[in-house]
Scaffold this motif. Structure first.
Motif, PDB file in Angstrom:
ATOM      1  N   UNK A 194       0.860  -1.176   0.000  1.00 35.70           N
ATOM      2  CA  UNK A 194       0.000   0.000   0.000  1.00 35.70           C
ATOM      3  C   UNK A 194       0.898   1.227   0.000  1.00 35.70           C
ATOM      4  N   UNK A 195       0.335   2.320  -0.452  1.00 35.81           N
ATOM      5  CA  UNK A 195       1.102   3.571  -0.511  1.00 35.81           C
ATOM      6  C   UNK A 195       0.442   4.554   0.436  1.00 35.81           C
ATOM      7  N   UNK A 196       1.229   5.122   1.332  1.00 37.43           N
ATOM      8  CA  UNK A 196       0.650   6.041   2.329  1.00 37.43           C
ATOM      9  C   UNK A 196       1.692   7.094   2.670  1.00 37.43           C
ATOM     10  N   UNK A 197       1.278   8.095   3.443  1.00 40.58           N
ATOM     11  CA  UNK A 197       2.228   9.108   3.873  1.00 40.58           C
ATOM     12  C   UNK A 197       3.299   8.457   4.733  1.00 40.58           C
ATOM     13  N   UNK A 198       4.552   8.893   4.567  1.00 46.15           N
ATOM     14  CA  UNK A 198       5.668   8.221   5.258  1.00 46.15           C
ATOM     15  C   UNK A 198       5.563   8.265   6.784  1.00 46.15           C
ATOM     16  N   UNK A 199       4.768   9.194   7.329  1.00 43.99           N
ATOM     17  CA  UNK A 199       4.655   9.284   8.793  1.00 43.99           C
ATOM     18  C   UNK A 199       3.365   8.633   9.285  1.00 43.99           C
ATOM     19  N   UNK A 200       2.585   8.116   8.366  1.00 45.69           N
ATOM     20  CA  UNK A 200       1.244   7.678   8.765  1.00 45.69           C
ATOM     21  C   UNK A 200       0.969   6.215   8.464  1.00 45.69           C
ATOM     22  N   UNK A 225      -5.855   1.529  11.346  1.00 46.38           N
ATOM     23  CA  UNK A 225      -7.277   1.363  11.014  1.00 46.38           C
ATOM     24  C   UNK A 225      -7.967   2.712  10.771  1.00 46.38           C
ATOM     25  N   UNK A 226      -7.528   3.758  11.479  1.00 47.05           N
ATOM     26  CA  UNK A 226      -8.166   5.068  11.323  1.00 47.05           C
ATOM     27  C   UNK A 226      -7.768   5.796  10.045  1.00 47.05           C
ATOM     28  N   UNK A 227      -6.823   5.234   9.292  1.00 48.02           N
ATOM     29  CA  UNK A 227      -6.370   5.929   8.078  1.00 48.02           C
ATOM     30  C   UNK A 227      -6.551   5.072   6.820  1.00 48.02           C
ATOM     31  N   UNK A 228      -7.506   4.156   6.886  1.00 44.33           N
ATOM     32  CA  UNK A 228      -7.727   3.283   5.718  1.00 44.33           C
ATOM     33  C   UNK A 228      -8.251   4.049   4.511  1.00 44.33           C
ATOM     34  N   UNK A 229      -8.720   5.282   4.747  1.00 44.40           N
ATOM     35  CA  UNK A 229      -9.188   6.065   3.595  1.00 44.40           C
ATOM     36  C   UNK A 229      -8.082   6.955   3.037  1.00 44.40           C
ATOM     37  N   UNK A 230      -6.844   6.739   3.502  1.00 41.97           N
ATOM     38  CA  UNK A 230      -5.753   7.602   3.055  1.00 41.97           C
ATOM     39  C   UNK A 230      -4.635   6.774   2.446  1.00 41.97           C
ATOM     40  N   UNK A 231      -4.977   5.752   1.710  1.00 40.38           N
ATOM     41  CA  UNK A 231      -3.940   4.915   1.108  1.00 40.38           C
ATOM     42  C   UNK A 231      -4.368   4.430  -0.267  1.00 40.38           C
TER      43      UNK A 231
END
Ligand SMILES: Nc1ncnc2c1ncn2[C@@H]1O[C@H](COP(=O)(O)OP(=O)(O)OP(=O)(O)O)[C@@H](O)[C@H]1O
Length: 508
Positions: A194-200, A225-231
C-alpha cells in the motif's frame, strides 16, 4: 455497458460488486477445511506413533544391554505392532493429503469462476474504461532494460522486491511504498503493497526471510485502522489473469466510504482502478489499463497515485494553515483524527482534525474551562481554526502535550494516580463524560491528563457516578465491583483497595 442507475441499484443491493452468496463455493470451502483437519490429525498420529517407536527402541536397547533377553523380545514384539500401526497411519496420511489436494483444486476452481464473473462485472460497470494511449517522447513507467530484468524473475516475492523501487518512483513527495504481503492488516487482508504518507503507517520489522531487493530500503508495515481512507492498494501478480481484478476490487470495496484507488500489475502491464461510494457498496468509476513500456505511462501512473482522498486533502490543508510539520498519527475516534505535529514556535503538539464545527467548538471550550480550573487535561494552544476545502470546511485545533497511551496493566500498576486524576476533575466541578482509559495520556513528567473532553459537563451525583463506572469498567474490573460504585467511591479508601485487589486478580 450498465447504466449508472442500474449500477447504483445493483451496488445498493450489496450484491452487484461483491462475491455472490454462492452455496457451492461455501460447501467447497468447508470440504477443503475438513480435508485440512484430516491431514492435521493423520500427521499427528504418524508423529505420535513415531515417538512411541523411538521410546521403545531406547527401552529395547537398555534391556538388551542388561542381558534381559526375554524383556527385550517382549519390547521388540510391541515395537513391531506399533511400527505396523505407524505404516498404516502413514498410508492414511498420504490418502488424506491426496484428498486435501483434490478439495483445494475444487475450491480454487469454484473461487476462480466466481472471481472471473466478479472481474467481468467490475470491468463492465466501470463508468470509464480505457487503454492507455502512447504519448510519443514521454517516459515509459519502466525502461526496456528493467523490463528485461523483470522478465527473468520467477517468483512473486522476487518480483515484488524488484518492483518496490519502481513503485516508489511513482509516489509523490512524502509518500512511501509499504510491503504488507506477509503482515495481516487489522482487517485481515494482505495486499502486497500500500502507498501512504511516510509518517502515517504502522511500521513493522521485515518479516523473517523477507526479500529486501537491491537497496534494502524496503518498508514493511500495515495501515492504521483510522487511516484506511488515506492509502492506495497495490497488488502484484507474476502473470496477471482476468480474474485477479476481483481481488483488487475486494480490497477497494472494503475500504471506508469515499473514493478508493488501487493498482493491479504484473511484469508487463497494469490496471489502475478507482471505486467510489459507501464501504461494501462501491461502484467502479474508472479503469485504465496500460503497459509499463508505453511512452507516457510513467506520468499516468504517477498522476493516478498522486490523487489524494478528502481526508488527505484536509490534513494537508490543515498542516499548511497551521504551518506545522507532520510527525505521525496519534489516533482516531468517532469524531476526529489526531496527528502529532511540530513547528519551531509551538514545539511538539497534537492536531485534532474534525469535520463537525459545533462539536469541535464545544470541546475546545470545555478544555479551556478545565485548564482554567487547574484540571489535569491536555491544553488547547490554538483556537478552533477553519480551513476551506473546495466548498466545504474542515476544522482543527492544536493541543499539548503529545502524551503516551496508558495500557490496562500500567493503569492497574498506578491505580491511585488514575483514580486521583478523575477525582481532581470532579472536585473542580467537572465530569468528563467519557472517562475511558484510552482518553487518558501520560506526559513527559509521567503525569496523567484527560483528552477527548467533548462530553464534559457539570459534576453531579449522576455524572460523577457514571464517570467512575466508565473508568472502572475500562480498567477491566469485575461486574461485582462495578455494582458497588456510587458517586463517593473515589473518596472511599475501602473501595479503592477493593478495586486494587479486583484488578490484581484479573491482571495477574
Ligand atoms: N494529546 C494527545 N497525545 C497523544 N495521543 C492523543 C492525544 N490526543 C489524542 N490522542 C490519541 O488520539 C485518539 C483519538 O483522540 P480523541 O479521543 O480526542 O478523538 P475522538 O474522535 O474525540 O474520540 P472518541 O470517539 O473517543 O470521542 C485518542 O484515543 C488517543 O489515542
Amino acid at each position: 455497458m450498465l447504466t449508472r442507475c442500474a449500477k447504483n441499484a445493483d451496488s445498493a443491493a450489496g450484491a452487484g460488486f461483491g462475491w455472490a452468496n454462492c452455496k457451492d463455493l461455501a460447501a467447497a470451502r468447508r470440504a477443503r477445511d475438513r480435508a485440512e483437519s484430516a491431514v492435521g490429525r493423520a500427521d499427528q498420529a504418524v508423529t505420535g506413533l513415531g515417538d512411541v517407536v523411538a521410546a521403545l527402541q531406547r527401552q529395547w536397547l537398555q534391556e538388551y544391554n542388561a542381558n534381559n533377553g526375554e524383556k527385550a523380545d517382549e519390547i521388540e514384539t510391541k515395537m513391531d505392532e506399533i511400527e505396523a500401526k505407524r505404516e498404516k497411519a502413514k498410508k492414511e496420511l498420504e490418502e488424506a493429503k491426496k484428498k486435501l489436494k483434490e478439495a483445494e483444486q475444487k475450491y480454487d476452481a469454484k473461487a476462480s469462476v466466481q472471481a472471473g464473473s466478479l472481474a467481468s462485472k467490475v470491468r463492465m460497470a466501470a463508468e470509464s474504461s480505457d487503454t492507455l494511449q502512447a504519448r510519443p517522447g514521454q517516459a515509459p513507467a519502466i525502461s526496456d532494460v528493467d523490463l528485461a530484468e523483470l522478465s527473468k524473475l520467477d517468483t512473486e516475492e522476487k518480483f515484488c522486491a524488484y518492483m518496490t523501487r519502481h513503485l516508489q518512483a511513482f509516489c509523490s513527495d512524502g509518500y512511501v511504498v509499504i510491503n504488507s504481503e506477509r503482515l495481516a492488516w487489522t482487517t485481515g487482508w494482505k495486499p502486497d503493497f500500500f502507498i501512504a504518507h511516510k509518517k502515517c503507517y504502522d511500521a513493522r520489522k521485515p518479516p523473517k526471510g523477507a526479500r529486501l531487493g537491491r537497496n534494502a530500503a524496503h518498508k514493511f508495515g500495515i495501515p492504521y485502522p483510522g487511516l484506511l481512507d488515506s492509502l492506495r492498494v497495490c497488488e502484484a501478480k507474476l502473470d496477471m489473469k482476468h480474474s485477479d481484478l476481483a481481488e483488487l476490487w475486494q480490497y477497494l470495496n472494503s475500504l471506508p466510504d469515499g473514493e478508493s484507488r488501487g493498482m493491479l500489475f504484473d511484469k508487463r502491464s497494469f490496471i489502475l482502478l478507482t471505486a467510489a461510494g459507501k464501504c461494501q457498496q462501491k461502484f467502479p468509476t474508472r479503469l485504465l489499463e496500460g503497459e509499463w513500456r508505453t511512452e507516457g505511462s510513467f506520468d499516468a501512473v504517477r498522476a493516478f497515485l498522486a490523487v489524494q482522498s478528502h481526508s488527505e486533502r484536509s490534513l494537508h490543508a490543515a498542516l499548511q494553515h497551521a504551518s506545522v510539520q507532520l510527525l505521525g498519527f496519534l489516533g482516531s475516534g468517532s469524531f476526529g483524527r489526531v496527528f502529532h505535529v511540530y513547528n519551531e514556535t509551538r514545539g511538539s503538539c497534537a492536531m485534532k482534525l474534525v469535520n463537525d464545527e459545533k462539536l469541535a467548538r464545544a470541546e475546545v471550550a470545555s478544555l479551556q474551562q478545565a485548564v482554567q480550573q487547574g484540571c489535569p487535561v491536555a491544553q488547547p494552544i490554538s483556537e478552533l481554526e477553519a480551513v476551506a476545502l473546495g466548498n466545504r470546511h474542515c476544522f482543527y485545533y492544536l493541543s499539548t502535550p503529545v502524551g503516551q497511551k496508558l495500557s490496562q496493566t500500567d493503569a492497574a500498576t498506578r491505580l491511585e494516580d488514575v483514580l486521583d486524576c478523575l477525582h481532581d476533575l470532579h472536585t473542580s466541578g467537572i465530569a468528563h463524560g467519557d472517562a475511558r482509559l484510552p482518553n487518558l495520556i501520560v506526559n513527559a513528567d509521567s503525569e496523567l491528563l484527560w483528552i477527548d473532553c467533548l462530553h464534559t459537563g457539570l459534576a453531579t451525583c449522576v455524572t460523577v457516578q457514571s464517570d467512575i463506572e466508565t473508568l472502572v469498567r475500562s480498567l477491566g474490573a469485575s461486574a461485582q465491583l462495578l455494582a458497588q460504585i456510587n458517586a463517593d467511591s473515589l473518596s472511599n479508601q475501602t473501595f479503592r483497595e477493593a478495586l486494587q485487589r479486583d484488578l490484581h486478580a484479573w491482571t495477574y
